[in-house]
Design a protein around this motif. Structure first.
Motif, PDB file in Angstrom:
ATOM      1  N   PHE A 111      31.715  86.018  19.875  1.00  0.00           N
ATOM      2  CA  PHE A 111      31.049  87.237  19.881  1.00  0.00           C
ATOM      3  C   PHE A 111      31.521  87.208  21.474  1.00  0.00           C
ATOM      4  O   PHE A 111      31.506  86.370  22.485  1.00  0.00           O
ATOM      5  CB  PHE A 111      30.030  86.695  19.529  1.00  0.00           C
ATOM      6  N   ILE A 112      31.940  88.383  21.674  1.00  0.00           N
ATOM      7  CA  ILE A 112      31.807  88.796  22.723  1.00  0.00           C
ATOM      8  C   ILE A 112      30.897  90.390  23.087  1.00  0.00           C
ATOM      9  O   ILE A 112      30.574  91.008  22.788  1.00  0.00           O
ATOM     10  CB  ILE A 112      33.132  90.029  23.167  1.00  0.00           C
ATOM     11  N   ALA A 113      30.012  89.745  24.160  1.00  0.00           N
ATOM     12  CA  ALA A 113      29.150  90.702  24.750  1.00  0.00           C
ATOM     13  C   ALA A 113      29.086  90.766  26.406  1.00  0.00           C
ATOM     14  O   ALA A 113      29.739  90.391  27.111  1.00  0.00           O
ATOM     15  CB  ALA A 113      27.567  89.584  24.910  1.00  0.00           C
ATOM     16  N   GLY A 114      28.603  92.311  26.401  1.00  0.00           N
ATOM     17  CA  GLY A 114      28.500  93.218  27.493  1.00  0.00           C
ATOM     18  C   GLY A 114      27.224  93.367  27.684  1.00  0.00           C
ATOM     19  O   GLY A 114      26.738  94.390  27.436  1.00  0.00           O
ATOM     20  N   ILE A 138      31.327  84.999  23.966  1.00  0.00           N
ATOM     21  CA  ILE A 138      32.002  85.124  25.569  1.00  0.00           C
ATOM     22  C   ILE A 138      30.929  86.133  26.109  1.00  0.00           C
ATOM     23  O   ILE A 138      30.760  87.501  25.483  1.00  0.00           O
ATOM     24  CB  ILE A 138      33.423  86.621  25.656  1.00  0.00           C
ATOM     25  N   ILE A 139      30.477  86.228  27.552  1.00  0.00           N
ATOM     26  CA  ILE A 139      29.242  86.986  27.936  1.00  0.00           C
ATOM     27  C   ILE A 139      29.979  87.090  29.205  1.00  0.00           C
ATOM     28  O   ILE A 139      30.261  87.049  30.226  1.00  0.00           O
ATOM     29  CB  ILE A 139      28.176  86.717  27.936  1.00  0.00           C
ATOM     30  N   GLY A 140      29.900  88.920  29.228  1.00  0.00           N
ATOM     31  CA  GLY A 140      30.608  89.292  30.307  1.00  0.00           C
ATOM     32  C   GLY A 140      29.484  90.172  31.053  1.00  0.00           C
ATOM     33  O   GLY A 140      28.324  91.455  30.697  1.00  0.00           O
ATOM     34  N   SER A 141      29.575  90.710  32.158  1.00  0.00           N
ATOM     35  CA  SER A 141      28.704  91.585  33.601  1.00  0.00           C
ATOM     36  C   SER A 141      29.162  91.674  34.999  1.00  0.00           C
ATOM     37  O   SER A 141      30.338  91.276  35.174  1.00  0.00           O
ATOM     38  CB  SER A 141      28.049  90.355  33.611  1.00  0.00           C
ATOM     39  N   ARG A 142      28.888  92.846  34.760  1.00  0.00           N
ATOM     40  CA  ARG A 142      28.884  92.865  36.471  1.00  0.00           C
ATOM     41  C   ARG A 142      29.165  92.141  37.662  1.00  0.00           C
ATOM     42  O   ARG A 142      30.677  91.873  38.572  1.00  0.00           O
ATOM     43  CB  ARG A 142      28.309  94.090  37.019  1.00  0.00           C
ATOM     44  N   THR A 143      27.918  91.152  37.232  1.00  0.00           N
ATOM     45  CA  THR A 143      27.522  90.765  38.736  1.00  0.00           C
ATOM     46  C   THR A 143      26.895  89.587  37.778  1.00  0.00           C
ATOM     47  O   THR A 143      26.333  89.618  37.181  1.00  0.00           O
ATOM     48  CB  THR A 143      26.579  91.574  39.698  1.00  0.00           C
ATOM     49  N   LYS A 144      26.893  88.455  38.688  1.00  0.00           N
ATOM     50  CA  LYS A 144      26.131  87.075  38.158  1.00  0.00           C
ATOM     51  C   LYS A 144      24.484  87.789  37.837  1.00  0.00           C
ATOM     52  O   LYS A 144      23.491  87.168  36.798  1.00  0.00           O
ATOM     53  CB  LYS A 144      25.586  86.177  39.670  1.00  0.00           C
ATOM     54  N   MET A 153      21.711  81.817  24.605  1.00  0.00           N
ATOM     55  CA  MET A 153      22.743  81.722  23.662  1.00  0.00           C
ATOM     56  C   MET A 153      23.841  80.264  24.113  1.00  0.00           C
ATOM     57  O   MET A 153      24.583  79.633  22.789  1.00  0.00           O
ATOM     58  CB  MET A 153      24.515  82.736  24.416  1.00  0.00           C
ATOM     59  N   LYS A 154      22.774  79.276  24.639  1.00  0.00           N
ATOM     60  CA  LYS A 154      24.260  77.808  24.933  1.00  0.00           C
ATOM     61  C   LYS A 154      23.564  77.208  23.604  1.00  0.00           C
ATOM     62  O   LYS A 154      23.731  76.083  23.428  1.00  0.00           O
ATOM     63  CB  LYS A 154      23.683  77.485  26.228  1.00  0.00           C
ATOM     64  N   SER A 155      22.149  77.358  23.521  1.00  0.00           N
ATOM     65  CA  SER A 155      21.409  76.399  22.269  1.00  0.00           C
ATOM     66  C   SER A 155      22.243  76.925  20.952  1.00  0.00           C
ATOM     67  O   SER A 155      21.646  76.554  20.214  1.00  0.00           O
ATOM     68  CB  SER A 155      19.623  76.758  22.610  1.00  0.00           C
ATOM     69  N   VAL A 156      22.661  78.191  21.121  1.00  0.00           N
ATOM     70  CA  VAL A 156      23.447  78.025  18.963  1.00  0.00           C
ATOM     71  C   VAL A 156      24.513  78.610  19.331  1.00  0.00           C
ATOM     72  O   VAL A 156      24.607  78.710  18.634  1.00  0.00           O
ATOM     73  CB  VAL A 156      22.439  79.571  18.617  1.00  0.00           C
ATOM     74  N   ALA A 157      25.223  78.407  20.459  1.00  0.00           N
ATOM     75  CA  ALA A 157      26.930  78.763  20.347  1.00  0.00           C
ATOM     76  C   ALA A 157      27.093  77.374  20.469  1.00  0.00           C
ATOM     77  O   ALA A 157      26.985  76.244  21.178  1.00  0.00           O
ATOM     78  CB  ALA A 157      27.136  79.222  20.861  1.00  0.00           C
ATOM     79  N   LYS A 158      28.527  77.268  20.057  1.00  0.00           N
ATOM     80  CA  LYS A 158      29.840  76.278  20.191  1.00  0.00           C
ATOM     81  C   LYS A 158      29.474  76.369  22.126  1.00  0.00           C
ATOM     82  O   LYS A 158      29.541  75.197  22.464  1.00  0.00           O
ATOM     83  CB  LYS A 158      30.797  76.121  19.106  1.00  0.00           C
ATOM     84  N   ASN A 159      30.892  77.586  22.019  1.00  0.00           N
ATOM     85  CA  ASN A 159      31.168  77.456  23.409  1.00  0.00           C
ATOM     86  C   ASN A 159      30.649  78.397  23.777  1.00  0.00           C
ATOM     87  O   ASN A 159      30.804  79.659  23.479  1.00  0.00           O
ATOM     88  CB  ASN A 159      32.828  77.423  23.736  1.00  0.00           C
ATOM     89  N   VAL A 160      30.204  79.142  25.130  1.00  0.00           N
ATOM     90  CA  VAL A 160      29.804  80.148  25.686  1.00  0.00           C
ATOM     91  C   VAL A 160      30.429  80.473  26.885  1.00  0.00           C
ATOM     92  O   VAL A 160      30.419  79.115  28.256  1.00  0.00           O
ATOM     93  CB  VAL A 160      28.370  80.230  26.267  1.00  0.00           C
ATOM     94  N   TYR A 161      31.058  81.564  27.411  1.00  0.00           N
ATOM     95  CA  TYR A 161      31.637  81.800  28.677  1.00  0.00           C
ATOM     96  C   TYR A 161      31.087  82.986  28.979  1.00  0.00           C
ATOM     97  O   TYR A 161      31.008  83.707  28.307  1.00  0.00           O
ATOM     98  CB  TYR A 161      33.525  81.672  27.516  1.00  0.00           C
ATOM     99  N   VAL A 162      31.366  82.605  30.305  1.00  0.00           N
ATOM    100  CA  VAL A 162      30.630  83.788  31.031  1.00  0.00           C
ATOM    101  C   VAL A 162      31.858  84.001  32.364  1.00  0.00           C
ATOM    102  O   VAL A 162      32.240  83.153  32.582  1.00  0.00           O
ATOM    103  CB  VAL A 162      29.117  83.136  31.489  1.00  0.00           C
TER     104      VAL A 162
END
Length: 297
Positions: A111-114, A138-144, A153-162
């Motif tokens: 899943f890729i979220a922007g 995958i979570i994407g954002s302009r800045t932190k 998301m970390k509580s339900v996903a196998k891996n979370v990449y930001v």
């Protein structure tokens, strides 16, 4: 009286989360669907994707960004206040809800979220977890400071990449760069991608997943205005067919979506002159055939 705001949280400078008391919606809501919110008698209809639901408590979670008068007014409401109309669930549920669980277990889904797209991704990943399925996110954002729902998301996903565009947090780069890195450098293999975020982000992500040969689903909730197919705002070309995100979607095959036409329409729809021109150009296909306004699909 309407629907009561049970809790409210400010996630960033202009993104808010609210839990709304709506037992009927909570009882039947499925991942991928949306609700129509109308703050008061004179307020406009605002379509918002269901970000979560609690069937036992009878609450539905919405996450929204203040982009206009209606969402700004909504952001000013407090816990205990009431929203006049909270209607749903509307739209089609996510396609995987109808799939065989055993078959899904054999697939690697990413899943890729922007940006605010992280909110509608969450209930989908949560559904995976509840059904004993693993998924990467995958979570994407302009800045932190604009990264939202990472812990949830970390509580339900196998891996979370930001990843952040400015490199202030996590991976330094856009979500397209992060996916390419995972596949080519980390040897990740994905059988399907679900992409939700701003239109331009979804366009470029679909170009990347096509290059990587990953079938892709996108959610076009960002182009919805009325939520019934009547206004014609979410008319979109999917391959050689005309569809309406609010009635036929909001999820579609990302590799068939004409993003350039959708973004052009999105821009034109902001002015009265633009809306009139679109209605003239598109004739009977400007509205959905089931909206009751006489249009034909």
């Amino acid at each position: 009286m309407g629907s009561k705001i049970v809790s409210k949280k400010q996630l960033t400078d202009n993104i808010y989360l609210m839990d709304i008391e709506a037992p009927r919606v909570a009882k039947s809501a499925k991942p991928g669907q949306f609700v129509i919110v109308k703050i008061d008698e004179k307020g406009e209809r605002v379509p918002l994707t269901v970000a979560d639901y609690d069937r036992e408590k009878g609450t539905v979670t919405i996450v929204f960004q203040t982009v206009g008068a209606s969402t700004k007014t909504l952001s000013l409401l407090k816990e205990g206040d009431y929203i006049r109309d909270f209607v749903g669930p509307l739209g089609q549920p996510s396609e995987f809800v109808k799939e065989d669980i055993k078959e899904l277990k054999d697939k690697n889904i990413v899943f890729i979220a922007g940006g605010v797209g992280t909110a509608p991704v969450y209930p989908q990943v949560k559904w995976f977890k509840e059904n004993g399925l693993d998924a990467d996110v995958i979570i994407g954002s302009r800045t932190k400071d604009l990264v939202i729902l990472e812990d949830e998301m970390k509580s339900v996903a196998k891996n979370v990449y930001v990843g952040t565009d400015d490199g202030s947090y996590g991976f330094n780069g856009r979500v397209t760069d992060l996916l390419k890195h995972l596949v080519q450098d980390e040897n990740k293999k994905y059988d399907h991608a679900v992409v939700i975020g701003p239109m331009i982000m979804m366009k470029f992500m679909c170009m990347m997943t096509k290059e990587l040969n990953i079938p892709t689903t996108v959610s076009l909730n960002t182009i919805m205005v009325d939520g019934t197919g009547m206004c014609g705002a979410c008319r979109v070309r999917i391959g050689d067919q005309i569809k309406f995100a609010c009635v036929d979607g909001p999820e579609f095959d990302g590799h068939l979506v004409d993003f350039d036409e959708a973004m052009r329409r999105q821009s034109m729809y902001k002015t009265q002159e633009g809306r009139a021109l679109l209605e003239f150009e598109e004739g009977d296909t400007h509205h959905h055939s089931n909206c009751g306004c006489g249009g034909t699909k």
